[in-house]
Structure formats: structure tokens, C-alpha cells
Scaffold this motif. Structure first.
Motif, PDB file in Angstrom:
ATOM      1  N   ASN A   1       7.500  16.549   4.779  1.00  0.00           N
ATOM      2  CA  ASN A   1       6.787  16.474   6.045  1.00  0.00           C
ATOM      3  C   ASN A   1       7.801  16.256   7.164  1.00  0.00           C
ATOM      4  OD1 ASN A   1       3.486  15.842   5.631  1.00  0.00           O
ATOM      5  ND2 ASN A   1       4.781  15.572   3.823  1.00  0.00           N
TER       6      ASN A   1
ATOM      7  N   ARG B   1       1.056  14.453   3.844  1.00  0.00           N
ATOM      8  CA  ARG B   1       0.386  15.706   3.514  1.00  0.00           C
ATOM      9  C   ARG B   1       1.147  16.417   2.393  1.00  0.00           C
ATOM     10  NH1 ARG B   1      -4.273  18.287   6.187  1.00  0.00           N
ATOM     11  NH2 ARG B   1      -4.192  20.491   5.630  1.00  0.00           N
ATOM     12  N   PRO B   2       0.473  16.894   1.342  1.00  0.00           N
ATOM     13  CA  PRO B   2       1.159  17.651   0.305  1.00  0.00           C
ATOM     14  C   PRO B   2       1.468  19.067   0.785  1.00  0.00           C
ATOM     15  CG  PRO B   2      -1.198  17.595  -0.149  1.00  0.00           C
ATOM     16  CD  PRO B   2      -0.974  16.740   1.069  1.00  0.00           C
TER      17      PRO B   2
ATOM     18  N   ARG C   1       0.767   7.385   3.213  1.00  0.00           N
ATOM     19  CA  ARG C   1       0.090   8.666   3.091  1.00  0.00           C
ATOM     20  C   ARG C   1       0.874   9.773   3.797  1.00  0.00           C
ATOM     21  NH1 ARG C   1      -6.285   7.009   4.139  1.00  0.00           N
ATOM     22  NH2 ARG C   1      -6.528   5.786   2.216  1.00  0.00           N
TER      23      ARG C   1
ATOM     24  N   ASP D   1       1.566   8.609  -1.158  1.00  0.00           N
ATOM     25  CA  ASP D   1       0.286   9.143  -1.609  1.00  0.00           C
ATOM     26  C   ASP D   1       0.035  10.443  -0.854  1.00  0.00           C
ATOM     27  OD1 ASP D   1      -2.272   9.606  -2.518  1.00  0.00           O
ATOM     28  OD2 ASP D   1      -3.217   8.068  -1.254  1.00  0.00           O
ATOM     29  N   TYR D   2       0.226  11.581  -1.531  1.00  0.00           N
ATOM     30  CA  TYR D   2       0.008  12.872  -0.895  1.00  0.00           C
ATOM     31  C   TYR D   2      -1.484  13.204  -0.922  1.00  0.00           C
ATOM     32  CZ  TYR D   2       5.028  13.812  -0.836  1.00  0.00           C
ATOM     33  OH  TYR D   2       6.386  13.759  -0.581  1.00  0.00           O
ATOM     34  N   ARG D   3      -2.034  13.472   0.272  1.00  0.00           N
ATOM     35  CA  ARG D   3      -3.468  13.711   0.385  1.00  0.00           C
ATOM     36  C   ARG D   3      -3.725  14.945   1.229  1.00  0.00           C
ATOM     37  NH1 ARG D   3      -6.807   8.215   0.663  1.00  0.00           N
ATOM     38  NH2 ARG D   3      -8.348   9.792   1.163  1.00  0.00           N
ATOM     39  N   ASP D   4      -4.594  15.824   0.723  1.00  0.00           N
ATOM     40  CA  ASP D   4      -4.928  17.048   1.447  1.00  0.00           C
ATOM     41  C   ASP D   4      -5.648  16.758   2.762  1.00  0.00           C
ATOM     42  OD1 ASP D   4      -3.852  18.917  -0.356  1.00  0.00           O
ATOM     43  OD2 ASP D   4      -5.608  18.730  -1.662  1.00  0.00           O
ATOM     44  N   ASP D   5      -6.325  15.620   2.850  1.00  0.00           N
ATOM     45  CA  ASP D   5      -7.098  15.301   4.047  1.00  0.00           C
ATOM     46  C   ASP D   5      -6.291  14.460   5.034  1.00  0.00           C
ATOM     47  OD1 ASP D   5      -6.996  12.965   2.567  1.00  0.00           O
ATOM     48  OD2 ASP D   5      -9.102  12.429   2.881  1.00  0.00           O
ATOM     49  N   TRP D   6      -4.966  14.636   5.016  1.00  0.00           N
ATOM     50  CA  TRP D   6      -4.134  13.876   5.936  1.00  0.00           C
ATOM     51  C   TRP D   6      -3.589  14.789   7.033  1.00  0.00           C
ATOM     52  CZ3 TRP D   6      -4.904   9.218   6.758  1.00  0.00           C
ATOM     53  CH2 TRP D   6      -3.965   8.392   7.398  1.00  0.00           C
TER      54      TRP D   6
ATOM     55  N   ARG E   1       0.832  -1.200   0.000  1.00  0.00           N
ATOM     56  CA  ARG E   1       0.000   0.000   0.000  1.00  0.00           C
ATOM     57  C   ARG E   1       0.866   1.249   0.000  1.00  0.00           C
ATOM     58  NH1 ARG E   1      -2.407  -2.808   4.371  1.00  0.00           N
ATOM     59  NH2 ARG E   1      -1.451  -1.263   5.778  1.00  0.00           N
TER      60      ARG E   1
END
Length: 332
Positions: A216, A211-212, A209, A272-277, A206
Motif C-alpha cells: 500500500n 488493503r490487499p 488494517r 490485517d488485509y481487508r477488502d473493505d478498507w 490490535r
């Protein structure tokens, strides 16, 4: 290290508290409180694997007590502990702020009132109390503004941890109970933590995750340093409460340690860069270093040991020497 004390550790089945309770039980009378509602698998490796966490604690000499602190009835809990390490926490996926403040704030006050005769109380807080900074590399100082950090899988966490700190500050003054409020950054080790769970994602194929846009940055601290430092943090407890960041000495990006773990294990690392992280942020740890000293475990050494202990089946490759410091450091 603490010796000859009667120690209470709440949340004793947790990632940080369990190895701490096991080690402190060698030289102290340790009580471990948790809900223990159902057997939870132990992460102990090898032929001596223990079936569940409560049995693991008891086999190490910890006196366990099944207790839901949120119930408000502490009558079965002794009140003569010399030191209290409060690590119990509620991390919930729902926006139930009433429940979160009950668990992460009110319970702290009830416990401090019950154990007011202790010589020192350590309240575990989190760097999630800080207001996110525009610069992801900015190291938070204990005096920086607080504000909701925004944890998507635990929307009430940041606010309720700020509430918990306020209660701990009040109780320290009200009861004359020397208190340390320790704001944990990223903890990790054989018993888990963010880097450990990233390895699990890599093993399962997998993506990891983040944050973009990145990088980080964090200040990861190995569980051995946490256990070595807990007694010192209790020793500096004060009235008013002493507030201190609790992170490692190196500022390092998650991207950098993911690359190191991939090199070490040969596993593929996809991000996996995710704004909701979750938002990231390192801590400025000069106050902690001045109070109790530097860490002993460098992040590369610590993460290698973490993988070796959690996954002895993996054939690890030679990685960069741990003596090679991160390009960004905490300034010590």
C-alpha cells in the motif's frame, strides 16, 4: 512562513489545522473556527498539558470562534481576512450524500463568497478524489482522472470532496479570488495521522488494517513540512485555481513504515488485509516541488519524532538512518 497577516483557519481543532494555527499565531493574527461543541482532549504532552483543544488554541494566541459553517450564518465571522485556509471537513459513516455535499461543497462556496476580498484562499482537498489505479504504486498526477475512491467508513467522502473542488474552482473565477486547491496525501505528526493511529493499534495489541494484496503505497508528509509550506501554497494561489498534490517527497509503502515503527518501538505489528478498507495511492509531486520547493523532513525522521512526541514513555531503539532513502522515490 506567513507573517503580519490576518488568517482564518476553518476546522481549527483538526489534526492538521490545530498545530498550524498554533504556529502561525506567533507572527500573525489567527482566527480559528470550529464547532467546539464539547471539550476535546488535547494531545499536548508533559506538565504543561492543556485540558481541551479550544483552550490550547487560545493559549497559543489564536482567536477562536464557535461556528457551525453548515448553518449558513456567517454574520459573526469577520470578512477582512487577508488569507483563508479552509480545512473544515465532514467525514461521515452514513451514505447521506445531501449532507456531505452541503458540508464539503456548498459551505466552501459560502465561505469564499464571504471572504472574497482575501488575497489568497487555500482549499484543502484530498487524494481520495482520484479514480483508483490498477497499479498500487502508480503516482497520481494532478491531471489524472477523478472518480469515487471508495472509503468504507466514509462512503460520501470522495464524491463530496470532488464537489468541493468544483465549487472552489467556480468561486475563484466568479470572485476573482486567487485560490489553491491542495490534494493532501497522508499527513502525520505529533497531532495524529494514519501512521500515528497505526502505532496506537500496535500499542493496544490490535492488527493494523490495510488493503490487499499490498504493498500500500503513499507519499506521507510530516506536519512540520505542511506548516512550512502552507504560506508558499497561498503565494501561488491563482485564478483559475491552482491545483496541486500535497504529499511528501518519498513514495513509501505502509508496510515499510509499519516495519520501521515496529523496529523502533519493539511493538508487535500484525497486518490485517481487508477488502473493505481504503484504497492506497501515492502522488507525483514534481509540480508542488517546482512551485514551492522540496520537503525538509524525511519519512523515517518524521515518524521517529512523531512517536517521541506522542509517546515519550516508550524507549525507542536505534533505527536506520533517515538519510537512507526509501527504495521508491517521487522522482526528485
Amino acid at each position: 512562513m506567513l507573517t503580519g497577516e490576518k488568517v482564518l483557519i476553518t476546522g481549527a481543532s483538526g489534526q492538521i489545522a490545530l498545530p498550524m494555527a498554533r504556529k502561525l499565531a506567533r507572527d500573525n493574527e489567527v482566527w480559528g473556527v470550529a464547532r467546539f461543541r464539547a471539550p476535546q482532549p488535547s494531545v499536548t504532552r508533559g506538565p504543561a498539558r492543556i485540558a481541551d483543544l479550544r483552550s490550547e488554541l487560545e493559549s497559543a494566541g489564536v482567536t477562536t470562534l464557535a461556528l457551525d459553517l453548515a448553518g449558513g450564518d456567517l454574520s459573526t465571522l469577520p470578512d477582512d481576512f487577508s488569507t483563508v485556509i479552509h480545512m473544515a471537513v465532514s467525514i461521515e459513516p452514513t451514505p447521506d450524500y445531501d449532507h456531505a455535499l452541503r458540508m464539503n461543497a456548498e459551505v466552501t462556496g459560502e465561505l469564499m463568497a464571504h471572504c472574497r476580498s482575501a488575497r489568497a484562499f487555500l482549499h484543502m482537498s484530498s487524494c481520495s478524489v482520484y479514480r483508483p489505479a490498477a497499479d498500487p504504486a502508480y503516482p497520481f498526477r494532478e491531471t489524472d482522472p477523478l472518480g469515487e475512491a471508495g472509503t468504507p467508513f466514509a462512503p460520501t467522502y470522495s464524491v463530496s470532496k470532488i464537489g468541493g473542488e468544483a465549487v472552489a474552482r467556480f468561486c475563484a473565477r466568479q470572485f476573482g479570488l486567487p485560490t489553491t486547491i491542495a490534494r493532501m496525501n497522508v499527513s502525520y505528526g505529533a497531532n495524529g495521522g494514519m501512521p500515528a493511529y497505526m502505532v496506537e493499534s500496535m500499542l493496544a495489541g490490535r492488527p493494523v488494517r490495510l488493503r490487499p494484496p499490498g504493498p500500500n503505497y503513499y507519499t506521507p508528509i510530516h506536519e512540520d513540512d505542511i506548516i512550512d509550506q502552507v504560506g508558499k501554497l497561498l503565494d501561488v494561489a491563482a485564478v483559475p485555481a491552482e491545483i496541486v498534490n500535497w504529499g511528501g517527497d518519498d513514495i513509501v509503502s505502509a508496510e515499510e513504515w509499519i516495519a520501521y515503527l515496529a523496529e523502533l518501538t519493539g511493538l508487535e505489528a500484525r497486518i490485517d488485509y481487508r477488502d473493505d478498507w481504503i484504497t492506497s495511492g501515492p502522488t507525483e509531486n514534481s509540480k508542488r516541488i517546482g512551485l514551492i520547493g522540496a520537503c525538509r523532513v524525511g519519512w523515517r525522521e518524521g515518524m521517529r519524532r512523531m512517536v517521541e512526541e506522542r509517546h515519550p514513555e516508550l524507549q525507542l531503539r536505534d533505527g536506520p538512518a533517515d538519510a537512507a532513502q526509501s527504495a521508491r522515490t517521487a522522482g526528485n
